[in-house]
Write an enzyme that holds these catalytic residues in place. Sequence first.
Site, PDB file in Angstrom:
ATOM      1  N   LEU A   1     -14.949   5.543  -4.759  1.00  0.00           N
ATOM      2  CA  LEU A   1     -13.534   5.217  -4.563  1.00  0.00           C
ATOM      3  C   LEU A   1     -13.087   3.956  -5.296  1.00  0.00           C
ATOM      4  CD1 LEU A   1     -10.976   5.975  -2.803  1.00  0.00           C
ATOM      5  CD2 LEU A   1     -11.657   4.049  -1.403  1.00  0.00           C
TER       6      LEU A   1
ATOM      7  N   GLN B   1      -7.364  14.841   3.039  1.00  0.00           N
ATOM      8  CA  GLN B   1      -6.727  13.992   2.038  1.00  0.00           C
ATOM      9  C   GLN B   1      -7.573  13.862   0.773  1.00  0.00           C
ATOM     10  OE1 GLN B   1      -6.149   9.529   2.833  1.00  0.00           O
ATOM     11  NE2 GLN B   1      -4.102  10.394   2.680  1.00  0.00           N
TER      12      GLN B   1
ATOM     13  N   PHE C   1       0.850  -1.189   0.000  1.00  0.00           N
ATOM     14  CA  PHE C   1       0.000   0.000   0.000  1.00  0.00           C
ATOM     15  C   PHE C   1       0.887   1.242   0.000  1.00  0.00           C
ATOM     16  CE2 PHE C   1      -4.442   1.301   0.818  1.00  0.00           C
ATOM     17  CZ  PHE C   1      -5.107   0.173   0.388  1.00  0.00           C
TER      18      PHE C   1
ATOM     19  N   ARG D   1      -0.510   9.342  -0.666  1.00  0.00           N
ATOM     20  CA  ARG D   1      -1.629   9.902  -1.437  1.00  0.00           C
ATOM     21  C   ARG D   1      -1.477  11.367  -1.786  1.00  0.00           C
ATOM     22  NH1 ARG D   1      -6.292   6.664   1.898  1.00  0.00           N
ATOM     23  NH2 ARG D   1      -5.760   4.677   0.947  1.00  0.00           N
TER      24      ARG D   1
ATOM     25  N   GLU E   1      -6.632   2.020  -3.220  1.00  0.00           N
ATOM     26  CA  GLU E   1      -5.201   2.014  -3.499  1.00  0.00           C
ATOM     27  C   GLU E   1      -4.706   0.573  -3.636  1.00  0.00           C
ATOM     28  OE1 GLU E   1      -3.188   5.134  -1.281  1.00  0.00           O
ATOM     29  OE2 GLU E   1      -1.952   3.536  -0.468  1.00  0.00           O
TER      30      GLU E   1
ATOM     31  N   ARG F   1      -2.455  11.054   5.869  1.00  0.00           N
ATOM     32  CA  ARG F   1      -2.610   9.692   6.393  1.00  0.00           C
ATOM     33  C   ARG F   1      -2.128   8.671   5.377  1.00  0.00           C
ATOM     34  NH1 ARG F   1      -6.630   5.534   5.868  1.00  0.00           N
ATOM     35  NH2 ARG F   1      -7.939   6.853   4.584  1.00  0.00           N
TER      36      ARG F   1
ATOM     37  N   HIS G   1      -7.985  11.487  -2.219  1.00  0.00           N
ATOM     38  CA  HIS G   1      -7.561  10.159  -2.660  1.00  0.00           C
ATOM     39  C   HIS G   1      -7.292  10.246  -4.146  1.00  0.00           C
ATOM     40  CE1 HIS G   1      -7.349   5.916  -3.448  1.00  0.00           C
ATOM     41  NE2 HIS G   1      -7.461   5.652  -2.157  1.00  0.00           N
TER      42      HIS G   1
ATOM     43  N   HIS H   1     -11.427  12.610   0.511  1.00  0.00           N
ATOM     44  CA  HIS H   1     -11.547  11.254   1.033  1.00  0.00           C
ATOM     45  C   HIS H   1     -11.509  11.180   2.550  1.00  0.00           C
ATOM     46  CE1 HIS H   1     -11.140   6.922   0.996  1.00  0.00           C
ATOM     47  NE2 HIS H   1      -9.966   6.959   1.599  1.00  0.00           N
TER      48      HIS H   1
HETATM   49  C1  LIG Z   1     -14.735   4.607   0.332  1.00  0.00           C
HETATM   50  C2  LIG Z   1     -13.752   4.569   1.468  1.00  0.00           C
HETATM   51  C3  LIG Z   1     -12.795   3.570   1.522  1.00  0.00           C
HETATM   52  C4  LIG Z   1     -11.866   3.502   2.569  1.00  0.00           C
HETATM   53  N1  LIG Z   1     -10.927   2.496   2.617  1.00  0.00           N
HETATM   54  C5  LIG Z   1     -10.081   2.413   3.668  1.00  0.00           C
HETATM   55  C6  LIG Z   1      -9.141   1.340   3.797  1.00  0.00           C
HETATM   56  O1  LIG Z   1      -9.099   0.423   2.969  1.00  0.00           O
HETATM   57  N2  LIG Z   1      -8.306   1.316   4.863  1.00  0.00           N
HETATM   58  C7  LIG Z   1      -8.332   2.296   5.813  1.00  0.00           C
HETATM   59  O2  LIG Z   1      -7.562   2.227   6.765  1.00  0.00           O
HETATM   60  N3  LIG Z   1      -9.224   3.326   5.738  1.00  0.00           N
HETATM   61  C8  LIG Z   1     -10.090   3.399   4.691  1.00  0.00           C
HETATM   62  N4  LIG Z   1     -10.986   4.438   4.633  1.00  0.00           N
HETATM   63  C9  LIG Z   1     -11.107   5.363   5.779  1.00  0.00           C
HETATM   64  C10 LIG Z   1     -11.874   4.688   6.902  1.00  0.00           C
HETATM   65  O3  LIG Z   1     -12.775   3.747   6.385  1.00  0.00           O
HETATM   66  C11 LIG Z   1     -12.664   5.693   7.738  1.00  0.00           C
HETATM   67  O4  LIG Z   1     -11.813   6.716   8.165  1.00  0.00           O
HETATM   68  C12 LIG Z   1     -13.247   4.998   8.960  1.00  0.00           C
HETATM   69  O5  LIG Z   1     -13.984   3.872   8.575  1.00  0.00           O
HETATM   70  C13 LIG Z   1     -14.113   5.901   9.807  1.00  0.00           C
HETATM   71  O6  LIG Z   1     -14.611   5.129  10.876  1.00  0.00           O
HETATM   72  P1  LIG Z   1     -15.300   5.821  12.120  1.00  0.00           P
HETATM   73  O7  LIG Z   1     -15.547   4.768  13.126  1.00  0.00           O
HETATM   74  O8  LIG Z   1     -14.509   6.983  12.541  1.00  0.00           O
HETATM   75  O9  LIG Z   1     -16.673   6.399  11.531  1.00  0.00           O
HETATM   76  P2  LIG Z   1     -17.757   5.851  10.486  1.00  0.00           P
HETATM   77  O10 LIG Z   1     -17.552   4.464  10.075  1.00  0.00           O
HETATM   78  O11 LIG Z   1     -17.863   6.902   9.433  1.00  0.00           O
HETATM   79  O12 LIG Z   1     -19.071   5.862  11.367  1.00  0.00           O
HETATM   80  C14 LIG Z   1     -19.610   7.061  11.881  1.00  0.00           C
HETATM   81  C15 LIG Z   1     -20.803   6.692  12.742  1.00  0.00           C
HETATM   82  O13 LIG Z   1     -21.270   7.854  13.413  1.00  0.00           O
HETATM   83  C16 LIG Z   1     -22.667   7.923  13.308  1.00  0.00           C
HETATM   84  N5  LIG Z   1     -23.058   9.320  13.467  1.00  0.00           N
HETATM   85  C17 LIG Z   1     -22.559  10.404  12.843  1.00  0.00           C
HETATM   86  N6  LIG Z   1     -23.154  11.512  13.292  1.00  0.00           N
HETATM   87  C18 LIG Z   1     -24.037  11.116  14.225  1.00  0.00           C
HETATM   88  C19 LIG Z   1     -24.971  11.790  15.063  1.00  0.00           C
HETATM   89  N7  LIG Z   1     -25.127  13.114  15.044  1.00  0.00           N
HETATM   90  N8  LIG Z   1     -25.734  11.055  15.897  1.00  0.00           N
HETATM   91  C20 LIG Z   1     -25.631   9.701  15.945  1.00  0.00           C
HETATM   92  N9  LIG Z   1     -24.758   9.018  15.181  1.00  0.00           N
HETATM   93  C21 LIG Z   1     -23.986   9.725  14.345  1.00  0.00           C
HETATM   94  C22 LIG Z   1     -22.979   7.324  11.979  1.00  0.00           C
HETATM   95  O14 LIG Z   1     -24.320   6.897  11.897  1.00  0.00           O
HETATM   96  C23 LIG Z   1     -21.991   6.150  11.968  1.00  0.00           C
HETATM   97  O15 LIG Z   1     -22.531   5.072  12.685  1.00  0.00           O
HETATM   98  C24 LIG Z   1     -11.914   4.502   3.582  1.00  0.00           C
HETATM   99  C25 LIG Z   1     -12.880   5.495   3.530  1.00  0.00           C
HETATM  100  C26 LIG Z   1     -13.790   5.542   2.486  1.00  0.00           C
HETATM  101  C27 LIG Z   1     -14.775   6.684   2.450  1.00  0.00           C
END
Ligand SMILES: Cc1cc2nc3c(=O)[nH]c(=O)nc-3n(C[C@H](O)[C@H](O)[C@H](O)COP(=O)(O)OP(=O)(O)OC[C@H]3O[C@@H](n4cnc5c(N)ncnc54)[C@H](O)[C@@H]3O)c2cc1C
Length: 592
Positions: free
Chosen positions: A257, A245, A124, A291, A260, A402, A247, A358
Amino acid sequence: MVAINSSLPRRQFDVVVVGAGGSGMRCSLQLAQAGLSVAVLSKVFPTRSHTVAAQGGIGASLGNMSEDNWYWHMYDTVKGSDWLGDQDAIEFMCRQAPNAVYELEHFGMPFDRNANGTIYQRPFGGHTANFGEKPVQRACAAADRTGHALLHTLYQRNVAARTQFFVEWMALDLLRNDQGDVVGVTALEMETGEIYILEAKAVVLATGGAGRIWQASTNAFINTGDGLGMAARAGICLQDMEFWQFHPTGVAGAGVLITEGVRGEGGILLNKDGERFMERYAPTLKDLAPRDFVSRSMDQEIKEGRGCGPDGSYVVLKLDHLGADVINKRLPSIREIAIKFGNVDPIKEPIPVVPTIHYQMGGIPANYHGEVVTWENGEEKIVNGLYAIGECAAVSVHGANRLGTNSLLDLVVFGRAAGNRIVESHLERQLAHQDLPKESLDFSLSRVNELESRQSGEKVQDVANSIRMSMQRHCGVFRTLELLNEGVSQIDELAEQAKHVKFDDKSKVFNTARVEALELSNITEVARATIKSAANRTESRGAHALNDHPERDDVNWLKHTLWHSADGRLEYKPVHMKPLTVESFPPKARTF
Ligand SMILES: Cc1cc2nc3c(=O)[nH]c(=O)nc-3n(C[C@H](O)[C@H](O)[C@H](O)COP(=O)(O)OP(=O)(O)OC[C@H]3O[C@@H](n4cnc5c(N)ncnc54)[C@H](O)[C@@H]3O)c2cc1C
C-alpha cells in the site's frame, strides 16, 4: 488424533477476545481495567497484527488545522457509504471520535504535532468541510505509521493492565449451547499442536479483514477471515459481503500500500499523457474523492488506453513536487516502500500504482454496542455472549464504501463500546460459566480430526490459490453479472474441493501446514459469501460497480444483504436510516 469430548485441556476466563489488532486490544484494555479476567488470542505476536501496517491516519473532527465538527464528519461518512451505512452507528462513531483520539493521546500515542502543540491533521479522501464544499484536515497522523503508533500504545497499556495474551494461538470454532448462546471457543496452540477449550462468559471476535481471498492485496498473509468462518460455521449470517474496497494506490505488481495520505499531502495521479485525470471525474475533490470513485476512474483510464508502462497497465502517483523535506518528514515509510517495491525514489520519480484489494466493508452483523445480531422474523436479535468489532464486523458504519481513516477510528470506538457493554452486563446479570455444549464441541473436533486423518485429496495451497485467482478475475473493480455468475460456479466447485484437501506433514510442533489447512476453511466461507452476495445485487452502489446495472437503485436495493452459509440463502434487512439524535440524511446523487 483428538478424542471427541475427551479430557481436552480447558481454561476459563470471563472474556475471550479473538484477535490482538487495534479493535481487540482496545476492547481487552477496557475489560482488564474493569478487573475481568481476559484472554486475548492471536495467530501472531500482538504488535504484528495488520493494524500495525495502517499508514495515513485516524479520523476525528478536532478542527486543529481547519474548521470542523462531528456533524460534517457524519455527513461525509453517510455519503461515503453510498447511504448503506447505518446512521445511528455513524452518529455514535463520529460524535465519539474526538474523545477517542484524545484518549489515545493520553495513553501516550506519539502523534505528529503542529507548532502550537496540537495534533497534526492531514486531508483524506471524501472528508470535507460544510457538506462537501472543500477538503478538510481531519486525519490525525503519526507520520505515515499511524497504525504502528496506535498498536504499540495499546499493547503497552494492556501489559500494564495485566491482560493475558495467548500468542500464536488460533481459534477454531465458536461453542454455542442449546439456546444459541456463545460460551467459549476451541483453539489450537501452534507451539504444541494441542487443542484447548477456552470457556468464557463472553467471546469477542476481532479477527480483522479477509483480504487474502484475493490474489493482489494490501493485506497481511494472516488476514484469512477466520472470525467470519467461525461465525458462518456456527450458523450466524454474514452481512454486505459484496462490498470490498479497492485502494487506488497499491504498488503495481507488488500490491503493497501507498497511503492516501500521499494525496492528502498534495500528491497527484497522472495518466500516460501526464494528465491529472481526476480533475475530469471529480472536479471538486479531484485526487481526494473517495476510494471507490478514484479506483474506478483509474481503471477507466487504463481500459481506455491511457495507462502507463510497457503494457499500459498502471497509472502513476507523482509527489516529487512536495520536496524532499516533506517526503522525508511526513512520508518516510512511503519513500522506503517505493524504493523497495516499486524501484523508484519518489523524491525524483512518480510511483507506478494500481487499484488493489484493501478492506472489507461487510462482516459479522453487529450493533453499535458490538453485540452480534441476527435477523429473525423481521427483527434484529442479539446473540448472547458474542461480540464482533473491527474489520471483521459490519456495524455498519462503512456501508458500501469506507472513507480512509474511519477504520482506525471504528476499532477504538467500538472496541471500547463493546468492552463497556460486556462489563455492564457482567455486573448487571452476574454472568456465570455455562455447561459445555456437546454437539458444538463434537462438531469442531470432528472437523479437525477429519482434516488430520485424510490421506488423499487436493493440496491446500492449490485450492487456496485457485480461489484467489477466481475472485480476482470475477469480482474486480468493475463487475458484470456474467463474470460474477461464472465466479459463483467456480467458487462452489473450489469449496467442494476445499472439503477434501490434505496436508502431508502431520507433525505437531509449529506445523504451519496444519494452520494453512485450517485457514482454508475460512477463506472458502468468505469467498462464497462474497461472490454469492455480489451476483445477487443488481445495482451499482459504493464499491459494488456492475456494468450491466450502472445506477444505484434505492427503490429496490437500499438494504443490507445477509448470507446464510448453511443453506446457501440470501435475505435482506433494512438500513438504519434514523440517527440517534439528529435528522436523517436522505439519499441523493453522489458527486464530488
Ligand atoms: C496496509 C494497510 C494500511 C491501512 N491504513 C489505514 C489508515 O491509515 N487508516 C485507517 O483508518 N485504516 C487503515 N487501514 C485499515 C485498518 O488498518 C484495518 O481495517 C484495521 O487495522 C483492522 O484492525 P482489526 O483490529 O480489525 O484487525 P487486525 O489488526 O487485522 O488484527 C486481527 C487480529 O486477529 C488475529 N486473528 C485472526 N484470526 C485469528 C484466529 N483464528 N485465532 C486467533 N487470532 C486470530 C490476528 O492474529 C490479529 O491479532 C489499513 C489497512 C492496511 C492493510
